[in-house]
Design an enzyme around this catalytic site. Sequence first.
Site, PDB file in Angstrom:
ATOM      1  N   ASP A   9       1.015  -1.082  -0.124  1.00 24.53           N
ATOM      2  CA  ASP A   9       0.101  -0.038   0.042  1.00 24.53           C
ATOM      3  C   ASP A   9       0.812   1.033   0.014  1.00 24.53           C
ATOM      4  O   ASP A   9       1.780   1.254   0.659  1.00 24.53           O
ATOM      5  CB  ASP A   9      -0.925   0.010   1.419  1.00 24.53           C
ATOM      6  CG  ASP A   9      -1.601   1.325   1.528  1.00 24.53           C
ATOM      7  OD1 ASP A   9      -2.237   1.914   0.573  1.00 24.53           O
ATOM      8  OD2 ASP A   9      -1.384   1.972   2.539  1.00 24.53           O
ATOM      9  N   ASP A  11       0.022   5.048   0.660  1.00 22.31           N
ATOM     10  CA  ASP A  11      -0.362   5.882   1.722  1.00 22.31           C
ATOM     11  C   ASP A  11      -0.161   5.410   3.083  1.00 22.31           C
ATOM     12  O   ASP A  11      -1.185   4.734   3.332  1.00 22.31           O
ATOM     13  CB  ASP A  11      -1.387   6.836   1.180  1.00 22.31           C
ATOM     14  CG  ASP A  11      -1.264   7.591   0.061  1.00 22.31           C
ATOM     15  OD1 ASP A  11      -0.160   8.199  -0.194  1.00 22.31           O
ATOM     16  OD2 ASP A  11      -2.219   7.534  -0.795  1.00 22.31           O
ATOM     17  N   ASP A  17       1.697   9.576   5.268  1.00 19.94           N
ATOM     18  CA  ASP A  17       0.336   9.699   4.690  1.00 19.94           C
ATOM     19  C   ASP A  17       0.439  11.151   4.852  1.00 19.94           C
ATOM     20  O   ASP A  17       0.044  12.061   5.653  1.00 19.94           O
ATOM     21  CB  ASP A  17      -0.665   8.980   5.562  1.00 19.94           C
ATOM     22  CG  ASP A  17      -2.057   9.234   4.873  1.00 19.94           C
ATOM     23  OD1 ASP A  17      -2.092   9.279   3.718  1.00 19.94           O
ATOM     24  OD2 ASP A  17      -3.225   9.150   5.411  1.00 19.94           O
ATOM     25  N   GLN A  52      -6.764   5.521  -5.416  1.00 22.18           N
ATOM     26  CA  GLN A  52      -6.724   6.900  -5.684  1.00 22.18           C
ATOM     27  C   GLN A  52      -8.007   7.659  -5.879  1.00 22.18           C
ATOM     28  O   GLN A  52      -8.072   8.207  -7.230  1.00 22.18           O
ATOM     29  CB  GLN A  52      -5.420   7.224  -6.672  1.00 22.18           C
ATOM     30  CG  GLN A  52      -3.957   6.713  -6.111  1.00 22.18           C
ATOM     31  CD  GLN A  52      -3.615   7.568  -5.069  1.00 22.18           C
ATOM     32  OE1 GLN A  52      -3.672   8.767  -5.071  1.00 22.18           O
ATOM     33  NE2 GLN A  52      -2.953   6.892  -4.120  1.00 22.18           N
ATOM     34  N   CYS A  89      -6.116   2.500  -8.396  1.00 16.94           N
ATOM     35  CA  CYS A  89      -7.624   2.453  -8.828  1.00 16.94           C
ATOM     36  C   CYS A  89      -8.030   4.113  -8.739  1.00 16.94           C
ATOM     37  O   CYS A  89      -7.937   4.642  -7.638  1.00 16.94           O
ATOM     38  CB  CYS A  89      -8.372   1.530  -7.622  1.00 16.94           C
ATOM     39  SG  CYS A  89     -10.293   2.242  -7.593  1.00 16.94           S
ATOM     40  N   HIS A  91     -10.896   5.134  -8.979  1.00 12.46           N
ATOM     41  CA  HIS A  91     -12.448   5.282  -8.747  1.00 12.46           C
ATOM     42  C   HIS A  91     -12.651   5.452  -7.214  1.00 12.46           C
ATOM     43  O   HIS A  91     -11.892   5.377  -6.395  1.00 12.46           O
ATOM     44  CB  HIS A  91     -13.265   4.019  -8.815  1.00 12.46           C
ATOM     45  CG  HIS A  91     -12.835   3.467 -10.380  1.00 12.46           C
ATOM     46  ND1 HIS A  91     -11.858   2.395 -10.534  1.00 12.46           N
ATOM     47  CD2 HIS A  91     -13.150   3.990 -11.561  1.00 12.46           C
ATOM     48  CE1 HIS A  91     -11.872   2.080 -11.909  1.00 12.46           C
ATOM     49  NE2 HIS A  91     -12.398   3.046 -12.382  1.00 12.46           N
ATOM     50  N   CYS A  97     -16.492  -0.333  -8.784  1.00  6.63           N
ATOM     51  CA  CYS A  97     -15.263  -0.964  -9.661  1.00  6.63           C
ATOM     52  C   CYS A  97     -14.840  -2.133  -9.028  1.00  6.63           C
ATOM     53  O   CYS A  97     -15.158  -2.423  -7.741  1.00  6.63           O
ATOM     54  CB  CYS A  97     -14.055   0.075  -9.865  1.00  6.63           C
ATOM     55  SG  CYS A  97     -13.322   0.186  -8.507  1.00  6.63           S
ATOM     56  N   CYS A  99     -11.366  -2.833  -9.219  1.00  5.33           N
ATOM     57  CA  CYS A  99      -9.972  -2.813  -8.555  1.00  5.33           C
ATOM     58  C   CYS A  99      -9.647  -2.122  -7.348  1.00  5.33           C
ATOM     59  O   CYS A  99      -8.807  -2.542  -6.714  1.00  5.33           O
ATOM     60  CB  CYS A  99      -9.233  -1.864  -9.919  1.00  5.33           C
ATOM     61  SG  CYS A  99     -10.238  -0.445 -10.518  1.00  5.33           S
ATOM     62  N   LYS A 101      -9.195  -1.658  -3.520  1.00  3.32           N
ATOM     63  CA  LYS A 101      -9.173  -2.278  -2.487  1.00  3.32           C
ATOM     64  C   LYS A 101     -10.240  -2.194  -1.535  1.00  3.32           C
ATOM     65  O   LYS A 101     -10.680  -0.984  -1.527  1.00  3.32           O
ATOM     66  CB  LYS A 101      -7.958  -1.954  -1.589  1.00  3.32           C
ATOM     67  CG  LYS A 101      -6.623  -2.450  -2.527  1.00  3.32           C
ATOM     68  CD  LYS A 101      -5.039  -1.990  -1.609  1.00  3.32           C
ATOM     69  CE  LYS A 101      -5.196  -0.424  -1.942  1.00  3.32           C
ATOM     70  NZ  LYS A 101      -3.926  -0.220  -1.089  1.00  3.32           N
ATOM     71  N   ASP A 126      -1.623  -0.673   6.108  1.00  2.00           N
ATOM     72  CA  ASP A 126      -2.054   0.034   7.241  1.00  2.00           C
ATOM     73  C   ASP A 126      -3.358   0.044   7.582  1.00  2.00           C
ATOM     74  O   ASP A 126      -3.781   0.413   8.661  1.00  2.00           O
ATOM     75  CB  ASP A 126      -1.363   1.491   7.133  1.00  2.00           C
ATOM     76  CG  ASP A 126      -2.071   2.406   6.429  1.00  2.00           C
ATOM     77  OD1 ASP A 126      -2.691   2.138   5.341  1.00  2.00           O
ATOM     78  OD2 ASP A 126      -1.883   3.557   6.686  1.00  2.00           O
TER      79      ASP A 126
HETATM   80 MG   LIG Z   1      -2.834   3.274   3.567  1.00  2.00          MG
HETATM   81 ZN   LIG Z   2     -11.424   1.118  -9.346  1.00  2.00          ZN
END
Ligand SMILES: [Mg+2]
Ligand SMILES: [Zn+2]
Length: 181
Positions: A9, A11, A17, A52, A89, A91, A97, A99, A101, A126
């Site tokens: 991951d 951020d 972060d 994202q 991702c 979205h 979607c 993709c 997580k 995290d």
């Molecule tokens: Mg994170």
């Molecule tokens: Zn996505």
Amino acid sequence: MGPRAIFFDKDGTLIEDVPFNVDVSKIKFSNGADFAIQKLKDLFQFHIVTNQKGIALGLFQEIDLTFVRNKMAHMFQELGGELHGFHYCPHGPEDGCECRKPGSLMLEKAAKEHGIILQRSWMIGDILDDIEAGKRAGCKTILINNGHETEWVMNEFREPDHVAQDLFGAALIILAQEWRL
Ligand SMILES: [Mg+2]
Ligand SMILES: [Zn+2]
């Protein structure tokens, strides 16, 4: 036997972060990232898998992420490592979607593209959405328990295999598994 990977991951796990940040001057590795990269670079490919939603929200554009990717690739190179993939991702949670997580599609696509053996790879994140994505893909998982997970909604995919304080601890866990082989 194909390559193995560490899926990070971004951020709050690989870098500190800074919410919705695409200013490359504010990208800083988190504690232990340098150790993890240096110790694991000969054993695993390195991939970033990141949600994202700032793109869906119109806060920045995909081109901005290209600069982030280039900056991070350079940061890996400075440590003698290589960033093999940067998967995101764009979205939002309501877009439905596959993709984003906790979905595992980003990991599965990366695996297909690079021939990665998911069962012998690791996902480090995290929050529990990272753990769920990793487990759904069949990877081993490490939760960096740095206070970023606040909801603790559990299901069968959200129980991390290991918990560490930072990437230094995560790297030691992975190395310990290697030495047991
Ligand atoms: Mg994170
Ligand atoms: Zn996505």
